[in-house]
Design a protein around this motif. Structure first.
Motif, PDB file in Angstrom:
ATOM      1  N   GLU A  65     -25.751   3.082 -25.379  1.00  0.00           N
ATOM      2  CA  GLU A  65     -25.564   3.645 -24.035  1.00  0.00           C
ATOM      3  C   GLU A  65     -24.847   4.986 -24.044  1.00  0.00           C
ATOM      4  O   GLU A  65     -24.585   5.553 -22.971  1.00  0.00           O
ATOM      5  CB  GLU A  65     -24.862   2.617 -23.152  1.00  0.00           C
ATOM      6  CG  GLU A  65     -25.749   1.408 -22.888  1.00  0.00           C
ATOM      7  CD  GLU A  65     -25.095   0.341 -22.027  1.00  0.00           C
ATOM      8  OE1 GLU A  65     -23.996   0.590 -21.483  1.00  0.00           O
ATOM      9  OE2 GLU A  65     -25.691  -0.755 -21.920  1.00  0.00           O
ATOM     10  N   ARG A  69     -29.612   5.015 -20.765  1.00  0.00           N
ATOM     11  CA  ARG A  69     -29.068   4.137 -19.738  1.00  0.00           C
ATOM     12  C   ARG A  69     -29.384   2.686 -20.107  1.00  0.00           C
ATOM     13  O   ARG A  69     -30.317   2.423 -20.871  1.00  0.00           O
ATOM     14  CB  ARG A  69     -29.659   4.504 -18.369  1.00  0.00           C
ATOM     15  CG  ARG A  69     -29.330   5.929 -17.957  1.00  0.00           C
ATOM     16  CD  ARG A  69     -29.410   6.104 -16.450  1.00  0.00           C
ATOM     17  NE  ARG A  69     -30.738   5.870 -15.909  1.00  0.00           N
ATOM     18  CZ  ARG A  69     -31.673   6.810 -15.760  1.00  0.00           C
ATOM     19  NH1 ARG A  69     -31.412   8.061 -16.142  1.00  0.00           N
ATOM     20  NH2 ARG A  69     -32.841   6.532 -15.243  1.00  0.00           N
ATOM     21  N   SER A  72     -31.167  -3.124 -18.762  1.00  0.00           N
ATOM     22  CA  SER A  72     -31.148  -4.161 -17.730  1.00  0.00           C
ATOM     23  C   SER A  72     -29.813  -4.071 -17.004  1.00  0.00           C
ATOM     24  O   SER A  72     -28.974  -3.233 -17.331  1.00  0.00           O
ATOM     25  CB  SER A  72     -31.331  -5.559 -18.338  1.00  0.00           C
ATOM     26  OG  SER A  72     -30.177  -5.951 -19.068  1.00  0.00           O
ATOM     27  N   GLY A  73     -29.610  -4.951 -16.044  1.00  0.00           N
ATOM     28  CA  GLY A  73     -28.367  -4.936 -15.279  1.00  0.00           C
ATOM     29  C   GLY A  73     -27.259  -5.766 -15.906  1.00  0.00           C
ATOM     30  O   GLY A  73     -26.268  -6.082 -15.226  1.00  0.00           O
ATOM     31  N   TYR A  74     -27.388  -6.108 -17.185  1.00  0.00           N
ATOM     32  CA  TYR A  74     -26.413  -6.969 -17.845  1.00  0.00           C
ATOM     33  C   TYR A  74     -25.858  -6.277 -19.091  1.00  0.00           C
ATOM     34  O   TYR A  74     -26.529  -5.452 -19.715  1.00  0.00           O
ATOM     35  CB  TYR A  74     -27.057  -8.298 -18.250  1.00  0.00           C
ATOM     36  CG  TYR A  74     -27.524  -9.115 -17.068  1.00  0.00           C
ATOM     37  CD1 TYR A  74     -26.705 -10.082 -16.501  1.00  0.00           C
ATOM     38  CD2 TYR A  74     -28.784  -8.900 -16.514  1.00  0.00           C
ATOM     39  CE1 TYR A  74     -27.133 -10.833 -15.416  1.00  0.00           C
ATOM     40  CE2 TYR A  74     -29.223  -9.639 -15.423  1.00  0.00           C
ATOM     41  CZ  TYR A  74     -28.393 -10.599 -14.870  1.00  0.00           C
ATOM     42  OH  TYR A  74     -28.814 -11.326 -13.789  1.00  0.00           O
ATOM     43  N   THR A  75     -24.636  -6.633 -19.456  1.00  0.00           N
ATOM     44  CA  THR A  75     -24.023  -6.153 -20.688  1.00  0.00           C
ATOM     45  C   THR A  75     -23.808  -7.331 -21.623  1.00  0.00           C
ATOM     46  O   THR A  75     -23.930  -8.505 -21.222  1.00  0.00           O
ATOM     47  CB  THR A  75     -22.662  -5.484 -20.418  1.00  0.00           C
ATOM     48  OG1 THR A  75     -21.702  -6.509 -20.081  1.00  0.00           O
ATOM     49  CG2 THR A  75     -22.763  -4.480 -19.277  1.00  0.00           C
ATOM     50  N   ASP A  78     -21.446  -9.905 -20.271  1.00  0.00           N
ATOM     51  CA  ASP A  78     -21.958 -10.865 -19.296  1.00  0.00           C
ATOM     52  C   ASP A  78     -22.509 -12.110 -19.973  1.00  0.00           C
ATOM     53  O   ASP A  78     -22.635 -13.164 -19.339  1.00  0.00           O
ATOM     54  CB  ASP A  78     -23.067 -10.225 -18.453  1.00  0.00           C
ATOM     55  CG  ASP A  78     -22.568  -9.093 -17.579  1.00  0.00           C
ATOM     56  OD1 ASP A  78     -21.436  -9.201 -17.067  1.00  0.00           O
ATOM     57  OD2 ASP A  78     -23.298  -8.090 -17.417  1.00  0.00           O
ATOM     58  N   TYR A 159     -38.304   1.613 -20.385  1.00  0.00           N
ATOM     59  CA  TYR A 159     -36.929   1.220 -20.690  1.00  0.00           C
ATOM     60  C   TYR A 159     -36.016   2.344 -21.167  1.00  0.00           C
ATOM     61  O   TYR A 159     -34.794   2.237 -21.023  1.00  0.00           O
ATOM     62  CB  TYR A 159     -36.930   0.135 -21.770  1.00  0.00           C
ATOM     63  CG  TYR A 159     -37.502  -1.185 -21.325  1.00  0.00           C
ATOM     64  CD1 TYR A 159     -36.758  -2.072 -20.556  1.00  0.00           C
ATOM     65  CD2 TYR A 159     -38.800  -1.551 -21.677  1.00  0.00           C
ATOM     66  CE1 TYR A 159     -37.281  -3.289 -20.161  1.00  0.00           C
ATOM     67  CE2 TYR A 159     -39.334  -2.774 -21.283  1.00  0.00           C
ATOM     68  CZ  TYR A 159     -38.577  -3.633 -20.518  1.00  0.00           C
ATOM     69  OH  TYR A 159     -39.095  -4.840 -20.123  1.00  0.00           O
TER      70      TYR A 159
END
Length: 317
Positions: A65, A69, A72-75, A78, A159
């Motif tokens: 990163e 970017r 997905s909306g998760y790290t 999470d 992606y």
């Protein structure tokens, strides 16, 4: 509401994509293939390049990163829930950001048909380049039945989105040095490729005839050189002078890999690779090395007319 949200998260299935700890585009090849597996398996991808990445990762910095970017909306954090199950069993929710298992990651993988059906919440993926995954891709996937290059572009366009400052640096260089010119891009390898490919110097000599032919047909054309070798850059500067365009990046003066040298700025090194690749994609034609991951990526990421691209190699037998 809280229980419903917990139940929803527990039901999710993730694919954790770690760094292999090798060259920049070698690790990206793994990410491309893994992202396709995530789509085929119905898993949410999470890319985490930790401290085994040679591009500035740590337990607190996701090197991926620094360049792109999130996919997905998760790290990775999470995923560190006590109620999550993890496969393979050598991993658990407490060691997902550690890299003690790095060597095992590089060699482990289930057969793909098994990976696609594992029930655990988290699957930690071993080495999975696109060429390994591609034969399993079928319709009704959006690019089922397409060529490998088409699948590669599909994954990249979906992606891989550059961080704003990286994109800005690429655009600034292009408009300052390249816009309005006809340009032949050249990816010429040196440094550690000399030991990996014993005949690399013979391959590198093939570029000169390619340049001569291209410039004879396009006298005003300029040359954009991608190389990590200070020696190769000096040679091209002497030969092509004002025709030559190149970025100001870290280079090595010997056969040692740049990423193993103490003075190398690791995150900057990754940005420099990306910058060269994305600038090459804006050129009119390309000549590269068939045995290079970077050259292969440039060949796949753009639908080049056949007469505008060539990957060079020496064949025997």
């Amino acid at each position: 509401m809280r229980k419903a949200e917990d139940d929803r998260l527990t039901a999710k299935r993730f694919l954790l994509i770690k760094a292999c700890g090798d060259g920049f585009w070698h690790d990206l090849e793994h990410v491309v293939g893994a992202l396709l597996i995530a789509e085929m398996a119905g898993r949410i991808p999470v890319v985490y390049w930790g401290k085994n990445s040679i591009y500035g990762g740590s337990e607190h910095v996701n090197a991926f990163e620094q360049f792109f970017r999130p996919v997905s909306g998760y790290t990775v954090h999470d995923l560190m829930r006590e109620d999550y199950t993890v496969c393979p069993a050598i991993w658990n929710v407490h060691n997902l950001v550690t890299e003690e298992n790095r060597q095992w990651i590089r060699t482990w993988r289930y057969p793909l048909e098994v990976m696609l059906s594992r029930p655990e919440n988290i699957l930690v993926l071993g080495w999975a380049p696109l060429y390994y995954v591609f034969p399993w891709l079928q319709k009704p996937h959006p690019v089922g039945g397409a060529s490998l290059a088409t699948v590669y572009r599909y994954i990249f366009e979906k992606y891989f989105h550059l961080q704003a400052e990286v994109a800005r640096e690429i655009n600034d260089f292009y408009h300052a040095r390249m816009a309005g010119s006809q340009i032949l891009a050249l990816h010429v390898r040196g440094s550690d490729k000399v030991t990996e490919v014993p005949n690399i110097r013979q391959i590198n000599k093939l570029y000169f005839a390619e340049i001569e032919t291209y410039v004879a047909a396009n006298p005003a054309a300029k040359l954009f050189l991608l190389t990590e070798s200070a020696e190769i850059l000096a040679e091209y500067r002497d030969l092509y002078q004002k025709k030559l365009i190149y970025t100001a990046c870290q280079r090595t003066g010997d056969d040692a890999p740049l990423y193993f040298q103490e003075h190398t700025q690791k995150i900057r090194m990754g940005i420099e690779v990306l910058k060269d690749v994305y600038l090459a994609l804006r050129c009119d034609a390309f000549r590269g090395n068939l045995l290079s991951n970077v050259s292969q990526a440039i060949a796949r990421l753009k639908s080049w007319p056949p007469d505008r691209i060539k990957l060079l190699a020496l064949y025997q037998g």
